[in-house]
Design an enzyme around this catalytic site. Structure first.
Site, short mmCIF file in Angstrom:
data_model
loop_
_atom_site.label_atom_id
_atom_site.label_comp_id
_atom_site.label_asym_id
_atom_site.label_seq_id
_atom_site.Cartn_x
_atom_site.Cartn_y
_atom_site.Cartn_z
N LYS A 122 0.72 -1.20 0.07
CA LYS A 122 0.06 0.08 0.00
C LYS A 122 0.89 1.14 -0.18
CE LYS A 122 -3.96 2.12 2.55
NZ LYS A 122 -4.92 1.98 3.52
N ASP A 153 -16.32 -0.21 -0.21
CA ASP A 153 -14.96 -0.65 -0.77
C ASP A 153 -14.03 -0.90 0.38
OD1 ASP A 153 -15.45 2.08 -0.50
OD2 ASP A 153 -13.30 2.40 -0.80
P1 AMP Z 1 -10.01 4.88 1.06
O1 AMP Z 1 -10.74 5.84 1.71
O2 AMP Z 1 -8.63 4.81 1.77
O3 AMP Z 1 -10.50 3.58 1.19
O4 AMP Z 1 -9.68 5.06 -0.30
C1 AMP Z 1 -10.73 5.25 -1.38
C2 AMP Z 1 -10.23 5.13 -2.73
O5 AMP Z 1 -9.22 6.24 -3.05
C3 AMP Z 1 -9.65 3.96 -3.13
O6 AMP Z 1 -9.88 3.56 -4.40
C4 AMP Z 1 -8.18 4.21 -3.03
O7 AMP Z 1 -7.19 3.47 -3.84
C5 AMP Z 1 -7.98 5.80 -3.51
N1 AMP Z 1 -7.06 6.27 -2.97
C6 AMP Z 1 -6.94 6.82 -1.54
N2 AMP Z 1 -5.71 7.34 -1.67
C7 AMP Z 1 -5.14 7.59 -2.58
C8 AMP Z 1 -3.86 8.11 -3.14
N3 AMP Z 1 -2.79 8.59 -2.39
N4 AMP Z 1 -3.48 7.67 -4.49
C9 AMP Z 1 -4.46 7.08 -5.27
N5 AMP Z 1 -5.53 6.74 -4.89
C10 AMP Z 1 -5.63 6.74 -3.49
MG MG Z 2 -10.11 1.68 0.83
#
Ligand code: AMP
Ligand code: MG
Length: 552
Positions: A153, A300
């Site tokens: 990650k 998700d």
């Molecule tokens: P999360 O809130 O961490 O579950 O993320 C929600 C979505 O945003 C997922 O598709 C993650 O892969 C994407 N995401 C979160 N942070 C980043 C980042 N720094 N770069 C690329 N995608 C991100």
């Molecule tokens: Mg996520």
């Protein structure tokens, strides 16, 4: 003859011990491990190989390599997680290991990819999301034949990165590393964390989205799980009417991870949904038991294996408050606050059920399968409260006892963990006085209680003591059982922050030290009382300790 074996000797089962398979071989290098890549070998992939942000149709994943970093350095390692894949934490070479775990080198056996999924975020359908910064390297197959996906990650952009950079900051990576392992040791179903690698690069983040971007150190966490499939992997093809992909994913998930359910048919899809519901219910009951708030229960971020997944703006209850959410983005609606988690899990399961419905063909059996969640949650919650309160079993009237407790805990800010842990030491004798009963839990108060609040807690303890006496169990037995349910050490928000502060200042050793305490959360650990102490005043309003954003 069907049976063979030594007839002079009774079968092991009659000897009263289980047969242990020989200890599997342990390896020092990732290259020595066996890898499989069933996800990419079985499921349809994205034919486009350019690593550019886009919508990806009719594919479960995109092949993508991690982007190398300037100076990968191993900051922390979980020896228990390493053991799961037969990796020997003692003998591995940290430099070579960090090269792979930082994303600078992919071993020959690995076929890295980013998964394509969608999700409901804060109650609204968000369309395609996908692994925007997570890259799965492959499935390590251990000597027992178990498969563990290794996922980096923060390993750089993927087709799913949308407008973000694919990276992760050190603070959020320390939090994910520590909490994954702390939850495991608490007995909560969770993805695991193998290691934490500093990248030697800076990442820009506007922590509170208030126009103050800053450079922060970057890091990569290697997570492990039998599968990282989420509800959203199924929701996205269903939303696009792509039944072929939906079916392929369902067949993969059921055949690989729920083989006892047999081939995919309308019946087995319902049986699967029910099982995901049961596992999710058990997971949430554990969260409620230990005071964990996930903080961003979007679909998700819900695992089809019922594992706690995606440690972002999570937090631990300090003062007991069902309305508390650690996530600043959620501060208005409090959709994901502590007390809402059981309901939200059901809402999320309903979205998962809708996604699977086309494979079933009619609504009623899907509705019925969804009922497995409540059918599991309610008895599991009762058993959980009985265990926390030291009751031999759940009896009529115990619901009132629990409700009265939760009301009294709100009258004075009371540390949830210290309260329950102290409860085991409260004297239950009929002639004990209120002061003696209050003494073991007094340390849980953040402020001096009003006479009314003190009276309410004393009154509740009197009723509780009477209820416990009625069980007539030996005190020592009851207290030992309570101490196996009510942890002494949890990853308090400020404890993670202290490890982050030291790591950001160049000393990662506190991460390992904190992990070491969290290895035995139910044991008394003399000399480590500082890790069991309630939140100090400085942490009450400090970012990272009391409030977190999704910026990570
Ligand atoms: P999360 O809130 O961490 O579950 O993320 C929600 C979505 O945003 C997922 O598709 C993650 O892969 C994407 N995401 C979160 N942070 C980043 C980042 N720094 N770069 C690329 N995608 C991100
Ligand atoms: Mg996520």
């Amino acid at each position: 003859m069907a049976r063979s074996g030594n007839l002079d000797r009774p079968p092991d089962i009659l000897l009263g011990h289980t047969v242990r398979s020989p200890r599997p071989a342990m390896y020092a290098r990732l290259e020595d491990l066996t890898f499989a890549n069933s996800f990419v070998d079985t499921l349809p992939g994205d034919p486009v190989r350019e690593n550019q942000r886009r919508q990806v149709l009719e594919a479960a994943y995109s092949r993508v390599e991690p982007t190398p970093v300037a100076a990968p350095r191993l900051l922390a390692l979980s020896s228990e997680a390493a053991r799961l894949i037969d990796l020997d934490a003692e003998t591995l070479d940290p430099v070579a290991f960090a090269e792979v775990m930082g994303g600078n080198r992919v071993t020959e056996a690995m076929r890295p990819y980013a998964a394509c999924y969608g999700g409901h975020q804060f109650g609204s359908w968000a369309g395609q999301l996908g692994d925007g910064r997570a890259i799965t390297l492959g499935e390590a197959v251990n000597g027992r034949g178990e498969r563990w996906e290794l996922q980096l990650k923060g390993a750089g952009p993927t087709p799913y990165s949308r407008r973000a950079d694919g990276r992760a900051v050190l603070r959020s990576s320390v939090r994910e590393f520590l909490c994954s392992e702390a939850m495991h040791h608490l007995g909560v179903p969770t993805t695991r964390a193998l290691c934490l690698v500093g990248t030697g690069e800076k990442v820009v983040r506007d922590m509170f989205y208030d126009g103050h971007p800053q450079y922060e150190p970057g890091a990569v966490v290697c997570r492990m799980a039998p599968s990282f499939l989420r509800f959203g992997n199924f929701e996205l093809p269903a939303s696009r009417g792509d039944l072929d992909l939906l079916r392929a994913l369902t067949e993969y998930a059921v055949e690989r991870h729920f083989p006892h359910l047999g081939p995919v048919t309308p019946d087995s899809v319902c049986a699967w949904l029910a099982e995901v519901g049961r596992r999710t219910a058990e997971m949430v009951v554990h969260w409620m038991r230990v005071g964990f708030v996930h903080g961003v229960m979007n679909t998700d971020n819900m695992s089809v294996l019922g594992l706690t997944i995606d440690y972002g703006p999570y937090g631990w209850l300090e003062g007991y408050d069902p309305n508390w959410t650690p996530n600043t983005t959620d501060a208005q609606g409090r959709r994901y606050c502590f007390g809402a988690q059981p309901q939200v899990a059901l809402w999320n399961l309903a979205r998962f059920a809708e996604a699977l419905a086309p494979l079933v063909g009619s609504v009623e059996p899907v509705q019925e399968a969804l009922g497995a969640y409540a059918d599991t949650f309610e008895p599991a919650q009762r058993a959980m409260f009985a265990a926390k309160l030291g009751l031999a079993d759940w009896q009529d009237g115990d619901g009132e006892l629990v409700e009265a407790l939760l009301r009294s805990l709100l009258q004075v800010e009371t540390d949830m963990t210290i309260f329950y842990r102290g409860l085991a030491d409260v004297p239950i004798a009929a002639d004990a006085d209120d002061d003696a009963r209050l003494a073991p839990i007094a340390d849980a108060w953040y402020v001096e209680p009003s006479p009314a609040a003190r009276g309410a807690q004393a009154a509740w303890l009197r009723v509780w003591a009477e209820r416990v006496r009625a069980d007539g169990r030996p005190d020592a037995l009851r207290r030992a059982e309570m101490n196996r349910t009510n942890p002494k050490y949890v990853l308090r928000n400020y404890l993670a922050q202290l490890a982050i502060d030291a790591a950001e200042a160049g000393d990662p050793s506190r991460i390992g030290e904190t992990l070491d305490v969290m290895r035995r959360p139910y044991d008394e650990q003399p000399g480590r009382d500082e890790y069991a102490a309630k939140r100090p005043e400085w942490a009450r309003h400090r970012p990272g300790c009391s409030m977190l954003s999704c910026s990570s």
